[in-house]
Design a protein around this motif. Sequence first.
Motif, PDB file in Angstrom:
ATOM      1  N   ALA A 162       0.822  -1.216   0.000  1.00 58.08           N
ATOM      2  CA  ALA A 162       0.000   0.000   0.000  1.00 58.08           C
ATOM      3  C   ALA A 162       0.852   1.261   0.000  1.00 58.08           C
ATOM      4  O   ALA A 162       1.729   1.423   0.841  1.00 58.08           O
ATOM      5  CB  ALA A 162      -0.922  -0.009   1.218  1.00 58.08           C
ATOM      6  N   LYS A 163       0.557   2.149  -0.968  1.00 57.41           N
ATOM      7  CA  LYS A 163       1.263   3.425  -1.069  1.00 57.41           C
ATOM      8  C   LYS A 163       0.622   4.438  -0.116  1.00 57.41           C
ATOM      9  O   LYS A 163      -0.561   4.345   0.206  1.00 57.41           O
ATOM     10  CB  LYS A 163       1.204   3.936  -2.508  1.00 57.41           C
ATOM     11  CG  LYS A 163       1.776   2.909  -3.508  1.00 57.41           C
ATOM     12  CD  LYS A 163       2.061   3.492  -4.871  1.00 57.41           C
ATOM     13  CE  LYS A 163       0.837   3.616  -5.736  1.00 57.41           C
ATOM     14  NZ  LYS A 163       1.216   3.974  -7.146  1.00 57.41           N
ATOM     15  N   TRP A 164       1.391   5.427   0.309  1.00 58.54           N
ATOM     16  CA  TRP A 164       0.942   6.488   1.241  1.00 58.54           C
ATOM     17  C   TRP A 164       0.349   5.885   2.517  1.00 58.54           C
ATOM     18  O   TRP A 164      -0.613   6.400   3.095  1.00 58.54           O
ATOM     19  CB  TRP A 164      -0.082   7.425   0.565  1.00 58.54           C
ATOM     20  CG  TRP A 164       0.367   7.816  -0.805  1.00 58.54           C
ATOM     21  CD1 TRP A 164       1.420   8.621  -1.099  1.00 58.54           C
ATOM     22  CD2 TRP A 164      -0.177   7.388  -2.052  1.00 58.54           C
ATOM     23  NE1 TRP A 164       1.561   8.718  -2.455  1.00 58.54           N
ATOM     24  CE2 TRP A 164       0.603   7.969  -3.066  1.00 58.54           C
ATOM     25  CE3 TRP A 164      -1.246   6.563  -2.407  1.00 58.54           C
ATOM     26  CZ2 TRP A 164       0.332   7.747  -4.413  1.00 58.54           C
ATOM     27  CZ3 TRP A 164      -1.504   6.350  -3.747  1.00 58.54           C
ATOM     28  CH2 TRP A 164      -0.721   6.932  -4.731  1.00 58.54           C
ATOM     29  N   VAL A 165       0.923   4.798   2.958  1.00 66.38           N
ATOM     30  CA  VAL A 165       0.372   4.090   4.121  1.00 66.38           C
ATOM     31  C   VAL A 165       0.489   4.974   5.364  1.00 66.38           C
ATOM     32  O   VAL A 165       1.471   5.707   5.539  1.00 66.38           O
ATOM     33  CB  VAL A 165       1.097   2.727   4.299  1.00 66.38           C
ATOM     34  CG1 VAL A 165       2.540   2.886   4.753  1.00 66.38           C
ATOM     35  CG2 VAL A 165       0.334   1.798   5.232  1.00 66.38           C
ATOM     36  N   ASN A 166      -0.546   4.953   6.185  1.00 66.07           N
ATOM     37  CA  ASN A 166      -0.483   5.734   7.430  1.00 66.07           C
ATOM     38  C   ASN A 166      -0.925   4.948   8.649  1.00 66.07           C
ATOM     39  O   ASN A 166      -1.030   5.506   9.739  1.00 66.07           O
ATOM     40  CB  ASN A 166      -1.260   7.052   7.313  1.00 66.07           C
ATOM     41  CG  ASN A 166      -2.746   6.827   7.080  1.00 66.07           C
ATOM     42  OD1 ASN A 166      -3.235   5.695   7.138  1.00 66.07           O
ATOM     43  ND2 ASN A 166      -3.462   7.892   6.800  1.00 66.07           N
ATOM     44  N   GLY A 167      -1.177   3.652   8.487  1.00 66.73           N
ATOM     45  CA  GLY A 167      -1.516   2.881   9.672  1.00 66.73           C
ATOM     46  C   GLY A 167      -1.857   1.440   9.380  1.00 66.73           C
ATOM     47  O   GLY A 167      -2.139   1.057   8.240  1.00 66.73           O
ATOM     48  N   LEU A 168      -1.799   0.642  10.426  1.00 66.08           N
ATOM     49  CA  LEU A 168      -2.161  -0.770  10.379  1.00 66.08           C
ATOM     50  C   LEU A 168      -3.115  -1.046  11.525  1.00 66.08           C
ATOM     51  O   LEU A 168      -2.892  -0.565  12.639  1.00 66.08           O
ATOM     52  CB  LEU A 168      -0.926  -1.659  10.570  1.00 66.08           C
ATOM     53  CG  LEU A 168       0.283  -1.418   9.677  1.00 66.08           C
ATOM     54  CD1 LEU A 168       1.435  -2.317  10.129  1.00 66.08           C
ATOM     55  CD2 LEU A 168      -0.064  -1.695   8.222  1.00 66.08           C
ATOM     56  N   THR A 169      -4.177  -1.812  11.243  1.00 66.88           N
ATOM     57  CA  THR A 169      -5.064  -2.291  12.299  1.00 66.88           C
ATOM     58  C   THR A 169      -4.841  -3.786  12.449  1.00 66.88           C
ATOM     59  O   THR A 169      -4.902  -4.526  11.459  1.00 66.88           O
ATOM     60  CB  THR A 169      -6.535  -2.006  11.947  1.00 66.88           C
ATOM     61  OG1 THR A 169      -6.691  -0.604  11.748  1.00 66.88           O
ATOM     62  CG2 THR A 169      -7.465  -2.458  13.063  1.00 66.88           C
ATOM     63  N   ILE A 170      -4.546  -4.227  13.665  1.00 66.29           N
ATOM     64  CA  ILE A 170      -4.367  -5.655  13.950  1.00 66.29           C
ATOM     65  C   ILE A 170      -5.730  -6.240  14.308  1.00 66.29           C
ATOM     66  O   ILE A 170      -6.455  -5.667  15.132  1.00 66.29           O
ATOM     67  CB  ILE A 170      -3.373  -5.848  15.114  1.00 66.29           C
ATOM     68  CG1 ILE A 170      -2.019  -5.217  14.771  1.00 66.29           C
ATOM     69  CG2 ILE A 170      -3.226  -7.333  15.452  1.00 66.29           C
ATOM     70  CD1 ILE A 170      -1.047  -5.173  15.941  1.00 66.29           C
ATOM     71  N   MET A 171      -6.073  -7.367  13.660  1.00 62.85           N
ATOM     72  CA  MET A 171      -7.420  -7.928  13.834  1.00 62.85           C
ATOM     73  C   MET A 171      -7.357  -9.447  14.001  1.00 62.85           C
ATOM     74  O   MET A 171      -6.500 -10.103  13.411  1.00 62.85           O
ATOM     75  CB  MET A 171      -8.268  -7.633  12.587  1.00 62.85           C
ATOM     76  CG  MET A 171      -8.255  -6.184  12.149  1.00 62.85           C
ATOM     77  SD  MET A 171      -9.027  -5.942  10.526  1.00 62.85           S
ATOM     78  CE  MET A 171      -8.014  -6.967   9.477  1.00 62.85           C
ATOM     79  N   ASP A 172      -8.307  -9.984  14.764  1.00 63.91           N
ATOM     80  CA  ASP A 172      -8.450 -11.441  14.853  1.00 63.91           C
ATOM     81  C   ASP A 172      -9.071 -11.993  13.576  1.00 63.91           C
ATOM     82  O   ASP A 172      -8.735 -13.096  13.141  1.00 63.91           O
ATOM     83  CB  ASP A 172      -9.346 -11.810  16.033  1.00 63.91           C
ATOM     84  CG  ASP A 172      -8.642 -11.604  17.364  1.00 63.91           C
ATOM     85  OD1 ASP A 172      -7.409 -11.799  17.411  1.00 63.91           O
ATOM     86  OD2 ASP A 172      -9.313 -11.237  18.343  1.00 63.91           O
ATOM     87  N   ASP A 173     -10.013 -11.224  13.006  1.00 65.88           N
ATOM     88  CA  ASP A 173     -10.756 -11.699  11.840  1.00 65.88           C
ATOM     89  C   ASP A 173     -10.353 -10.897  10.609  1.00 65.88           C
ATOM     90  O   ASP A 173     -10.107  -9.696  10.682  1.00 65.88           O
ATOM     91  CB  ASP A 173     -12.259 -11.547  12.074  1.00 65.88           C
ATOM     92  CG  ASP A 173     -12.715 -12.382  13.269  1.00 65.88           C
ATOM     93  OD1 ASP A 173     -12.309 -13.556  13.348  1.00 65.88           O
ATOM     94  OD2 ASP A 173     -13.435 -11.847  14.125  1.00 65.88           O
TER      95      ASP A 173
END
Length: 197
Positions: A162-173
Amino acid sequence: MAIINKGFGARRRQKDDRLPPGQYLTRDFPVLTAGPTPAIRQEQWGFDVKGRDGELQSWTWDEFMALPQEDVTVDIHCVTAWSKLDTTWRGVSLDVLLGDDVDPDGFILAHCYGGYTTNVPLEDVLDGKAWVAHTYDGEPLAAEHGGPARLLIPHLYFWKSAKWVNGLTIMDDDVPGFWETNGYHNHGDPWKEERYW
Ligand SMILES: Nc1nc2c(c(=O)[nH]1)N[C@H]1C(S)=C(S)[C@@H](COP(=O)(O)O)O[C@H]1N2
Ligand SMILES: [Mo]
């Protein structure tokens, strides 16, 4: 002469071994973006990791640049069938950004300036497999290629990077991202030709 031919043959064979099925080699660096290129200055750039408990960890540009940096040389593969060998990048490993304590049984959803998203299993971005890269070929990453910074997950098709990335969300699902809800494969392994579904 025989020695030279042998040398060329060996080199060509090696390159073919690095080309996933259905891909061709390019020396160019094509630009592929759905929508306009966001103009993000380093001063306004920020990066968040949102944990399963909803807790946020955030870095400014300066804080991000103060993290341990890695130089990597990798091959990249676009689902539109071009591959590029030996691309050189500098950035921060996702091992650093996600931390030692993260339970690898889960997924991330990457978020970007401009709204693009993509989902990846945690096991595909831990143990030295993924970076947030800010430098390409020794130069600050150009805006059209995702600068100030982009995700780099070279062992999956390049739409996951992903370009211009500004975050990651960690998820179980798992939650499918932009292209994953528009016909692209959920996982995207170029060696298995996981192109569309
Ligand atoms: N934010 C964002 N990231 C993106 C895209 C996009 O449209 N928006 N396109 C993806 C696709 S489909 C590809 S092939 C690569 C292309 O990267 P490049 O333009 O640097 O070659 O970026 C990926 N990352
Ligand atoms: Mo792509």
